[in-house]
Design an enzyme around this catalytic site. Structure first.
Site, PDB file in Angstrom:
ATOM      1  CB  CYS A 155      84.825  35.144  30.969  1.00 53.43           C
ATOM      2  SG  CYS A 155      83.492  36.357  30.973  1.00 53.43           S
ATOM      3  CB  CYS A 158      81.193  34.138  31.610  1.00 54.92           C
ATOM      4  SG  CYS A 158      81.869  35.239  30.373  1.00 54.92           S
ATOM      5  CG  ASP A 159      82.555  30.983  33.526  1.00 53.01           C
ATOM      6  OD1 ASP A 159      81.401  30.838  33.083  1.00 53.01           O
ATOM      7  OD2 ASP A 159      83.578  30.800  32.851  1.00 53.01           O
TER       8      ASP A 159
END
Ligand code: NAP
Length: 330
Positions: A155, A158-159
């Site tokens: 992701c 997200c990261d």
């Protein structure tokens, strides 16, 4: 298997609401239905090959920085433990079991754990909330288990932030891979897309954008054989499928973007699915094609796929179920 609830015969155990799945969607649905006094039963799943505990995809992530309410970030498993605790606080009956079969042909709906051939369901629910999520497809190499959440991610939203000024790679050749790769160029020094063929599967417009991005480059006809590093990514072993040549590239981050699979096997043939396998819900609601069955989270979302959107849709499913039960006279 868990203890019998209050000594009742499980086969006569009809609950107002049964929730299947324990990610942000399922547990939010549990918090809301429990606070509405619907005594939800939540079947949370069991430990799997990728996670020691149920709880969905956040159990496979490290730090979560975009879930509102946590200005300093929070670890994915810790966030899910808080969700779970909050659901239990209001009386959710959580079972660490895996659903093996459902029967949605009549109400109350039947839910089996253990032997799917057993003549009677283990639980029955007047309403059912499906929150079984989706799984990122993985490459199937041993290193993934070791490094997921430690330099290996599925992701970018997200990261990506954690890979500032690093040289990283994205595996895949579809729209997701290019979208993730382009997003990652905001942070990384360079992003290399590793694709197993010479032609991308992605749409033309995404390809044009990707080719125009100076921080992006491509490794064609290439597959990832291994990822080097014990506790963090230190390199990626790439094999050219045409020549057989194997090289270790010095990438410090790997994003796998080879597609997602919604966890809808249990519902195939019983609920309407889109061509890509995701559950269909009526516009702006959580209603599925079977009255009394509601769906929330990634199992019905092939677009946003975020913890916060899953939680929001879990709330919708709880309210939809509550109002539907009320209309049924429960
Ligand atoms: P996808 O279209 O199925 O593409 C998956 C990619 O991963 C393909 O290039 C495939 O290679 C590769 N792949 C699959 N298994 C692999 C493996 N084991 N090892 C290496 N490579 C592997 O999946 P997606 O990109 O997630 O997209 C899913 C759907 O969402 C698509 O319909 C897509 O158009 C849509 N989507 C749209 C947008 C957008 O419009 N902005 C963004 C994201 C997704 P091959 O090409 O060789 O099969």
């Amino acid at each position: 298997m868990s203890a019998e609830p209050n000594g009742t015969d499980r086969n006569d155990d009809v609950r107002p609401v049964v929730i299947v799945g324990s990610g942000p969607a399922g547990l939010t649905a549990a918090i809301y239905t429990a606070r509405a006094n619907l005594q939800p039963l939540l079947v949370e799943g069991e430990p799997s090959s990728t996670s020691d505990q149920p709880g969905g995809q956040l159990m496979l992530t490290t730090e979560v920085e975009n879930f509102p309410g946590f200005p300093d970030g929070i670890m994915g498993p810790e966030l899910m433990a808080s969700f779970r605790q909050q659901a239990m606080r209001f009386g959710t009956d959580i079972r660490t079991e895996k659903v093996t079969r459902v029967d949605l042909s009549s109400r109350p709906f039947g839910v089996w754990v253990g032997d799917p051939e057993a003549p009677e369901p283990t639980y029955r629910g007047q309403a059912l909330i499906v929150a079984t999520g989706a799984s990122s497809l993985m490459l199937g190499i041993e290193a993934e288990r070791r490094l997921l959440g430690h330099g290996l991610s599925t992701c970018a939203t997200c990261d990506g932030f954690f890979f500032r000024d690093q040289d990283i790679c994205v595996v895949g050749g579809g729209d997701s891979a290019l979208e993730e790769a382009m997003f990652l160029t905001r942070f990384a020094r360079s992003v290399t897309v590793i694709h197993r063929r010479k032609e991308l599967r992605a749409s033309k417009i995404m390809q044009d954008r990707a080719f125009a991005n100076e921080k992006l480059s491509f490794l064609w006809d290439s597959v990832v054989d291994d990822i080097v590093g014990e506790t963090t990514v230190e390199g990626v072993v790439v094999r050219d499928v045409q020549t057989g040549e194997v090289t270790t590239k010095p990438y410090t981050g790997v994003f796998v973007a080879i597609g997602h699979r919604p966890n809808t096997d249990l519902f195939r043939g019983q609920l309407d699915l889109k061509d890509n396998g995701y559950l269909i819900t009526a516009a702006d609601t959580s209603r599925t094609s079977v009255e009394g069955v509601f769906a929330c989270g990634d199992v019905q979302d092939d677009w946003y796929r975020q913890a916060i959107t899953a939680a929001g849709s879990g709330c919708m499913a709880a309210i939809d179920a509550e109002r539907w039960l009320e209309a049924q006279g429960h």
